[in-house]
Design a protein around this motif. Structure first.
Motif, PDB file in Angstrom:
ATOM      1  N   ASN A 203      33.914 -31.756 -81.739  1.00  0.00           N
ATOM      2  CA  ASN A 203      32.869 -32.662 -81.235  1.00  0.00           C
ATOM      3  C   ASN A 203      33.066 -33.094 -79.789  1.00  0.00           C
ATOM      4  O   ASN A 203      32.268 -33.878 -79.273  1.00  0.00           O
ATOM      5  N   LEU A 204      34.145 -32.635 -79.192  1.00  0.00           N
ATOM      6  CA  LEU A 204      34.420 -33.075 -77.823  1.00  0.00           C
ATOM      7  C   LEU A 204      33.464 -32.380 -76.844  1.00  0.00           C
ATOM      8  O   LEU A 204      33.258 -31.168 -76.931  1.00  0.00           O
ATOM      9  N   ARG A 205      32.874 -33.158 -75.917  1.00  0.00           N
ATOM     10  CA  ARG A 205      31.999 -32.564 -74.901  1.00  0.00           C
ATOM     11  C   ARG A 205      32.372 -33.160 -73.541  1.00  0.00           C
ATOM     12  O   ARG A 205      33.006 -34.222 -73.488  1.00  0.00           O
ATOM     13  N   SER A 206      31.955 -32.494 -72.486  1.00  0.00           N
ATOM     14  CA  SER A 206      32.309 -33.059 -71.179  1.00  0.00           C
ATOM     15  C   SER A 206      31.078 -33.668 -70.517  1.00  0.00           C
ATOM     16  O   SER A 206      29.971 -33.130 -70.613  1.00  0.00           O
ATOM     17  N   VAL A 207      31.311 -34.779 -69.867  1.00  0.00           N
ATOM     18  CA  VAL A 207      30.261 -35.451 -69.094  1.00  0.00           C
ATOM     19  C   VAL A 207      30.767 -35.507 -67.653  1.00  0.00           C
ATOM     20  O   VAL A 207      31.742 -36.191 -67.349  1.00  0.00           O
ATOM     21  N   LYS A 208      30.090 -34.733 -66.825  1.00  0.00           N
ATOM     22  CA  LYS A 208      30.561 -34.608 -65.445  1.00  0.00           C
ATOM     23  C   LYS A 208      30.300 -35.882 -64.644  1.00  0.00           C
ATOM     24  O   LYS A 208      29.251 -36.513 -64.768  1.00  0.00           O
ATOM     25  N   GLY A 209      31.260 -36.239 -63.808  1.00  0.00           N
ATOM     26  CA  GLY A 209      31.085 -37.374 -62.892  1.00  0.00           C
ATOM     27  C   GLY A 209      31.416 -36.935 -61.486  1.00  0.00           C
ATOM     28  O   GLY A 209      32.433 -36.280 -61.256  1.00  0.00           O
ATOM     29  N   GLU A 210      30.530 -37.270 -60.539  1.00  0.00           N
ATOM     30  CA  GLU A 210      30.789 -36.942 -59.133  1.00  0.00           C
ATOM     31  C   GLU A 210      30.947 -38.247 -58.348  1.00  0.00           C
ATOM     32  O   GLU A 210      30.330 -39.258 -58.701  1.00  0.00           O
ATOM     33  N   LEU A 211      31.738 -38.194 -57.299  1.00  0.00           N
ATOM     34  CA  LEU A 211      32.013 -39.417 -56.540  1.00  0.00           C
ATOM     35  C   LEU A 211      32.222 -39.088 -55.073  1.00  0.00           C
ATOM     36  O   LEU A 211      32.478 -37.932 -54.727  1.00  0.00           O
ATOM     37  N   ALA A 212      32.092 -40.098 -54.251  1.00  0.00           N
ATOM     38  CA  ALA A 212      32.379 -39.917 -52.819  1.00  0.00           C
ATOM     39  C   ALA A 212      33.301 -41.040 -52.369  1.00  0.00           C
ATOM     40  O   ALA A 212      33.224 -42.166 -52.891  1.00  0.00           O
ATOM     41  N   GLN A 250      26.536 -39.094 -63.883  1.00  0.00           N
ATOM     42  CA  GLN A 250      26.829 -38.937 -65.309  1.00  0.00           C
ATOM     43  C   GLN A 250      25.941 -37.814 -65.828  1.00  0.00           C
ATOM     44  O   GLN A 250      24.781 -38.032 -66.136  1.00  0.00           O
ATOM     45  N   ILE A 251      26.520 -36.618 -65.860  1.00  0.00           N
ATOM     46  CA  ILE A 251      25.711 -35.435 -66.152  1.00  0.00           C
ATOM     47  C   ILE A 251      26.309 -34.692 -67.339  1.00  0.00           C
ATOM     48  O   ILE A 251      27.512 -34.396 -67.349  1.00  0.00           O
ATOM     49  N   GLU A 252      25.480 -34.412 -68.346  1.00  0.00           N
ATOM     50  CA  GLU A 252      25.956 -33.678 -69.526  1.00  0.00           C
ATOM     51  C   GLU A 252      26.167 -32.228 -69.108  1.00  0.00           C
ATOM     52  O   GLU A 252      25.240 -31.419 -69.138  1.00  0.00           O
ATOM     53  N   SER A 253      27.385 -31.923 -68.690  1.00  0.00           N
ATOM     54  CA  SER A 253      27.659 -30.565 -68.177  1.00  0.00           C
ATOM     55  C   SER A 253      29.154 -30.318 -68.157  1.00  0.00           C
ATOM     56  O   SER A 253      29.939 -31.241 -67.935  1.00  0.00           O
ATOM     57  N   ASP A 254      29.525 -29.049 -68.383  1.00  0.00           N
ATOM     58  CA  ASP A 254      30.946 -28.723 -68.202  1.00  0.00           C
ATOM     59  C   ASP A 254      31.142 -27.858 -66.963  1.00  0.00           C
ATOM     60  O   ASP A 254      32.211 -27.315 -66.732  1.00  0.00           O
ATOM     61  N   GLY A 255      30.093 -27.778 -66.147  1.00  0.00           N
ATOM     62  CA  GLY A 255      30.203 -27.012 -64.906  1.00  0.00           C
ATOM     63  C   GLY A 255      30.903 -27.857 -63.857  1.00  0.00           C
ATOM     64  O   GLY A 255      30.679 -29.064 -63.785  1.00  0.00           O
ATOM     65  N   GLN A 256      31.748 -27.222 -63.064  1.00  0.00           N
ATOM     66  CA  GLN A 256      32.441 -28.007 -62.039  1.00  0.00           C
ATOM     67  C   GLN A 256      31.831 -27.770 -60.670  1.00  0.00           C
ATOM     68  O   GLN A 256      31.085 -26.827 -60.461  1.00  0.00           O
ATOM     69  N   ASP A 287      34.584 -34.147 -58.102  1.00  0.00           N
ATOM     70  CA  ASP A 287      34.022 -34.343 -59.441  1.00  0.00           C
ATOM     71  C   ASP A 287      35.124 -34.225 -60.482  1.00  0.00           C
ATOM     72  O   ASP A 287      36.217 -33.748 -60.206  1.00  0.00           O
ATOM     73  N   GLY A 288      34.797 -34.691 -61.692  1.00  0.00           N
ATOM     74  CA  GLY A 288      35.736 -34.592 -62.807  1.00  0.00           C
ATOM     75  C   GLY A 288      34.948 -34.554 -64.103  1.00  0.00           C
ATOM     76  O   GLY A 288      33.771 -34.939 -64.136  1.00  0.00           O
ATOM     77  N   LEU A 289      35.617 -34.062 -65.157  1.00  0.00           N
ATOM     78  CA  LEU A 289      34.943 -33.970 -66.464  1.00  0.00           C
ATOM     79  C   LEU A 289      35.493 -35.043 -67.384  1.00  0.00           C
ATOM     80  O   LEU A 289      36.695 -35.062 -67.682  1.00  0.00           O
ATOM     81  N   ARG A 290      34.591 -35.926 -67.838  1.00  0.00           N
ATOM     82  CA  ARG A 290      35.026 -36.992 -68.740  1.00  0.00           C
ATOM     83  C   ARG A 290      35.041 -36.459 -70.170  1.00  0.00           C
ATOM     84  O   ARG A 290      33.992 -36.056 -70.689  1.00  0.00           O
ATOM     85  N   PRO A 291      36.194 -36.479 -70.843  1.00  0.00           N
ATOM     86  CA  PRO A 291      36.228 -36.033 -72.243  1.00  0.00           C
ATOM     87  C   PRO A 291      35.501 -37.065 -73.118  1.00  0.00           C
ATOM     88  O   PRO A 291      35.848 -38.238 -73.101  1.00  0.00           O
ATOM     89  N   SER A 292      34.485 -36.604 -73.853  1.00  0.00           N
ATOM     90  CA  SER A 292      33.621 -37.573 -74.553  1.00  0.00           C
ATOM     91  C   SER A 292      33.339 -37.127 -75.986  1.00  0.00           C
ATOM     92  O   SER A 292      33.119 -35.940 -76.242  1.00  0.00           O
TER      93      SER A 292
END
Ligand SMILES: Cc1cc2nc3c(=O)[nH]c(=O)nc-3n(C[C@H](O)[C@H](O)[C@H](O)COP(=O)(O)OP(=O)(O)OC[C@H]3O[C@@H](n4cnc5c(N)ncnc54)[C@H](O)[C@@H]3O)c2cc1C
Length: 363
Positions: A203-212, A250-256, A287-292
């Motif tokens: 059930n684990l999915r990644s939610v991408k987060g980008e930052l500056a 906060q993007i439902e994606s596992d793309g980096q 960016d980073g992938l939040r384990p969710s």
């Protein structure tokens, strides 16, 4: 600490904040500990790019009261941790402020309505000029959440790594492993691989987060500011030397990789706070992938001698202290006030009668 034949051997796989803080909290136990990370120390992981907001009330729409209480306990832990740390971790508990531009005001009003029922004492409407005077030209009032705090994640990771390196009974290895490879060699394996545990947690999915991260010598903030935004909850965290972090998408994606659209949204949100950001120096965009997990709340899973800590979503720093504490108490067969919510009721506070649990959500 001298080694004895009865010492338990423990391996932690993954040195993001969950693995690192668990190792740190194990340092005073009578054990032998091996910590593995494929990316080294510090590893380039979600924990390395996080904002370090310790903000349970800003996230209250997604949290039941017991999680808010657990988060407040965790903030207290970080406060002590920062006090005893060898370096300055930029910890501050000055609260945070939520603001909105006129077109997005409805999001702030909706939030105020929610928090006035869920935690009436937590928020207070304030004049911006009294709290963050540099924002007064563009914002009149905001919601002040006085118990919220923030910390600098990279400083925390460095502090923990250098402390672990001082202990003879703890070894750090830059190496990839799976828990099943190690389960015969150790008494306990603590799996903190973040998104890489996906093969074991279906059930684990990644939610991408980008930052500056930018430097703006013309601007100052005393506390994090959350700018209500129709697509993401954006926050600006002040660091030392006029450095500011703005995050996070906060993007439902596992793309980096960071998209042009996200970069434009983050930077124009900053510029919309104060015109001086037009001349700010860009330091990094990452960016980073939040384990969710499906409910966006963390969970501890136990299967034989493998304990998995995962799913911390937007709350890795906020909830790492209670997750690490609960995992260690479980191993040491001690009671723990948070174990029940963290295992979704699979293990209760008084769990001296330990049992092997079937892994929920296993592939
Ligand atoms: C942009 C952004 C901003 C955020 N802001 C905040 C915030 O303000 N406050 C907050 O509380 N949280 C925040 N978060 C969330 C927080 O960063 C995550 O919840 C947390 O970092 C997850 O930690 P983790 O240790 O589970 O995973 P990770 O940090 O991803 O660490 C997992 C580690 O495991 C290692 N690994 C993986 N597989 C293996 C293997 N087979 N062998 C060895 N090592 C392995 C990886 O190299 C990695 O170092 C943010 C996240 C992002 C992306």
């Amino acid at each position: 600490m001298s080694s004895t034949q009865n010492q338990q051997k423990i391996a932690i796989i993954g040195a993001g904040i969950l693995g690192l803080l668990t190792a740190y909290r194990l340092k005073d136990e009578n054990i032998q500990l091996d910590l593995y990370d494929q990316g080294g120390f510090p590893a380039p992981c979600a924990s390395y790019v996080a904002g370090g907001m310790l903000a349970p009330y800003s996230e209250i729409e997604h949290m039941q009261p017991e999680w808010v209480q657990a988060s407040l306990d965790a903030i207290q832990y970080w406060q002590e941790f920062a006090k005893n740390s060898k370096t300055d971790l930029d910890f501050a508990q000055n609260g945070s402020i939520m603001i909105a531009h006129a077109p997005d005001r409805y999001i702030l009003e909706r939030f105020k309505d929610h928090i006035s029922h869920a935690a009436p004492q937590a928020g207070q409407n304030v004049n911006i000029k009294d709290y963050e005077p540099m924002l007064k030209e563009r914002f009149h009032d905001g919601l002040f959440l006085h118990q919220e705090a923030h910390i600098n994640p990279r400083h925390v990771m460095d502090e923990i790594i250098s402390t672990l390196q001082e202990h003879e009974h703890i070894q750090l290895f830059k190496k990839a492993h799976t828990p099943s490879e190690l389960s015969d060699k150790y008494d306990h394996i603590i799996d903190c691989r973040g998104m890489n545990a996906q093969n074991d947690l279906a059930n684990l999915r990644s939610v991408k987060g980008e930052l500056a991260i930018v430097r703006n010598p013309e601007f100052q903030l005393s506390r994090p500011v959350r700018l209500m935004h129709p697509r993401y909850p954006l926050y600006i965290v002040p660091r030392k030397d006029n450095i500011f972090m703005i995050g996070a998408t906060q993007i439902e994606s596992d793309g980096q990789g960071v998209s042009l659209k996200s970069t434009m949204e983050l930077l124009s949100a900053l510029y919309s706070l104060h015109p001086s950001f037009g001349e700010a120096e860009i330091i990094e965009i990452k960016d980073g992938l939040r384990p969710s997990l499906p409910d966006n709340l963390p969970q501890i899973f136990v299967e034989d001698n493998i304990i998995r800590l995962n799913g911390s979503f937007r709350h890795g720093y906020l909830l790492a202290p209670i997750m690490a504490g609960a995992a260690i108490d479980f191993i040491m067969m001690r009671d723990n006030a948070h174990i029940n919510i963290l295992t979704k009721g699979e293990i209760h506070e008084n769990h001296t009668q330990r049992q092997s649990l079937k892994l929920r959500g296993a592939a």
